[in-house]
Design a protein around this motif. Structure first.
Motif, short mmCIF file in Angstrom:
data_model
loop_
_atom_site.label_atom_id
_atom_site.label_comp_id
_atom_site.label_asym_id
_atom_site.label_seq_id
_atom_site.Cartn_x
_atom_site.Cartn_y
_atom_site.Cartn_z
N PHE A 78 0.80 -1.31 0.13
CA PHE A 78 -0.10 -0.11 -0.13
C PHE A 78 0.93 1.21 -0.09
O PHE A 78 1.94 1.31 0.43
CB PHE A 78 -0.82 0.02 0.94
N ASN A 79 0.52 2.10 -0.55
CA ASN A 79 0.98 3.55 -0.64
C ASN A 79 0.02 4.60 -0.76
O ASN A 79 -0.56 4.82 -1.84
CB ASN A 79 1.86 3.64 -1.87
N SER A 80 -0.36 5.34 0.16
CA SER A 80 -1.56 6.44 0.29
C SER A 80 -1.36 7.54 -0.62
O SER A 80 -2.18 8.04 -1.22
CB SER A 80 -1.79 7.07 1.53
N ALA A 81 0.27 7.85 -0.90
CA ALA A 81 0.28 8.85 -1.83
C ALA A 81 0.75 8.45 -3.27
O ALA A 81 0.42 9.27 -4.26
CB ALA A 81 1.72 9.52 -1.34
N GLU A 82 0.91 7.26 -3.64
CA GLU A 82 1.31 6.81 -5.02
C GLU A 82 0.49 5.43 -5.27
O GLU A 82 1.65 4.46 -5.01
CB GLU A 82 2.56 7.05 -5.32
N LYS A 83 -0.67 5.00 -5.51
CA LYS A 83 -0.88 3.68 -5.77
C LYS A 83 -0.30 2.67 -6.83
O LYS A 83 -0.43 1.67 -6.85
CB LYS A 83 -2.40 3.87 -5.87
N THR A 84 0.29 3.63 -7.78
CA THR A 84 1.11 2.79 -8.72
C THR A 84 2.17 2.07 -8.29
O THR A 84 2.65 1.22 -8.88
CB THR A 84 1.32 3.56 -9.97
N GLN A 85 2.78 2.38 -7.00
CA GLN A 85 3.78 1.56 -6.55
C GLN A 85 3.49 0.29 -5.98
O GLN A 85 4.36 -0.41 -5.58
CB GLN A 85 4.41 2.26 -5.54
N VAL A 86 2.13 0.20 -5.70
CA VAL A 86 1.42 -1.23 -5.10
C VAL A 86 1.88 -2.36 -6.13
O VAL A 86 1.68 -2.29 -7.15
CB VAL A 86 0.01 -1.14 -4.97
N GLY A 87 2.64 -3.42 -5.45
CA GLY A 87 2.88 -4.57 -6.10
C GLY A 87 4.13 -4.50 -6.52
O GLY A 87 4.76 -5.59 -7.12
N GLN A 88 5.08 -3.53 -6.72
CA GLN A 88 6.31 -3.42 -6.89
C GLN A 88 7.36 -3.96 -5.74
O GLN A 88 7.10 -3.89 -4.68
CB GLN A 88 6.62 -1.72 -7.14
N ALA A 89 8.17 -4.75 -6.31
CA ALA A 89 9.21 -5.48 -5.41
C ALA A 89 10.63 -5.14 -5.94
O ALA A 89 10.77 -4.78 -6.91
CB ALA A 89 9.18 -6.90 -5.74
N THR A 90 11.36 -5.31 -4.88
CA THR A 90 12.83 -4.52 -4.78
C THR A 90 13.82 -5.14 -3.87
O THR A 90 13.13 -5.68 -2.99
CB THR A 90 13.06 -2.92 -4.68
N THR A 91 15.01 -5.01 -4.03
CA THR A 91 16.06 -5.37 -2.94
C THR A 91 16.79 -4.37 -2.54
O THR A 91 16.90 -3.42 -3.43
CB THR A 91 16.73 -6.59 -3.35
N ALA A 92 17.35 -4.16 -1.47
CA ALA A 92 18.18 -3.13 -0.91
C ALA A 92 19.07 -3.13 0.10
O ALA A 92 18.92 -4.30 0.88
CB ALA A 92 17.18 -1.90 -0.25
N PRO A 93 20.09 -2.82 0.14
CA PRO A 93 21.23 -2.91 1.37
C PRO A 93 20.65 -2.65 2.60
O PRO A 93 19.76 -1.99 2.85
CB PRO A 93 22.28 -1.92 0.55
N MET A 94 21.08 -3.37 3.43
CA MET A 94 20.70 -3.60 4.77
C MET A 94 21.94 -3.10 5.93
O MET A 94 22.73 -3.73 5.91
CB MET A 94 19.97 -4.87 5.26
N GLN A 95 21.48 -2.41 6.80
CA GLN A 95 22.41 -2.04 7.78
C GLN A 95 21.51 -1.46 9.29
O GLN A 95 20.76 -0.71 9.14
CB GLN A 95 23.47 -0.99 7.40
N LEU A 96 22.08 -2.28 10.33
CA LEU A 96 21.53 -1.60 11.53
C LEU A 96 22.54 -1.52 12.79
O LEU A 96 23.44 -2.45 12.81
CB LEU A 96 20.40 -2.92 12.09
#
Length: 237
Positions: A78-96
């Motif tokens: 879900f994205n209340s500001a931009e519904k066209t992003q719904v369903g998009q998948a991605t990977t991203a670097p992670m750091q904690l």
């Protein structure tokens, strides 16, 4: 919009890179001027919300899982500001690193996130409404594209009404909660449909049996409410 996308990028950054003694699960907070950002992370689901005092701005979220090699796999639900992003998948670097996150912003400088809780508790997880009482009888709610989810960490909650097929966003609300001796209490920090409800406290009687949560009380409109929620939202395959 830019701030919301920045928050999403930051979330992708710290969802992984996990060491044995660290976990991103729980609630996190960041502030920028009058804007508050809240991130809720459960084992399968995350949400990001921006709001000012008495003003909802936007919310964004979906499923996630560690993808190995310091990466997180994310799918937007879900994205209340931009519904066209719904369903998009991605990977991203992670750091904690510990209970604080410090990272560069898109505009230079740094953005610091502070952990609010560690995501543990009887109600922690992602729930989906599966039944509601009408005219004295509980009626099941089919699991379809249109659904209402409720994400809870150790101290914070957010509900989201969405259609995952069309990307439509119908509303959200959230804030802090407690659950003690069968009494569930919410205090509303943001409410997309009616900012006047911010600050209200709602109390329900409820019980959790396995992955079923039954509660009843009065809604934010003062109407009788009896619902069944199921903790059955599964992680990404």
């Amino acid at each position: 919009m830019k701030t919301l996308f920045l928050y999403c990028t930051l979330l992708f950054t710290f969802l992984g890179g996990l060491k044995a003694q660290q976990s991103p699960l729980g609630a996190w907070k960041a502030t920028s001027g009058e804007v508050t950002g809240i991130l809720l992370i459960t084992p399968a689901y995350f949400s990001i919300t921006e709001f000012r005092q008495n003003e909802f701005i936007a919310t964004y979220g979906g499923t996630w899982k560690a993808a190995g090699d310091g990466q997180a796999a994310v799918e937007i639900t879900f994205n209340s500001a931009e519904k066209t992003q719904v369903g998009q998948a991605t990977t991203a670097p992670m750091q904690l690193s510990g209970d604080r996150l410090l990272t560069a912003t898109l505009h230079g400088g740094n953005q610091e996130w502070t952990r609010l809780d560690n995501g543990t508790g009887e109600l922690a997880g992602c729930w989906q409404i599966t039944a509601r009482e009408q005219q004295g009888k509980l009626h099941p709610i089919a699991n379809g594209d249109r659904k209402t989810l409720k994400i809870l960490t150790g101290s914070r909650f957010q509900w989201i009404a969405i259609n995952t097929a069309t990307g439509e966003f119908f509303g959200t609300g959230g804030g802090t909660y407690s659950f003690e001796n069968g009494t569930y209490t919410e205090k509303i920090d943001f409410f997309s449909r009616d900012n006047a409800r911010v600050g209200a406290t709602l109390t329900f009687k409820g019980k959790v049996t396995d992955n079923s949560w039954d509660y009843q009380g009065l809604s934010s409109k003062g109407e009788a409410l009896h619902e069944i929620w199921s903790r059955n939202y599964q992680p990404m395959p």
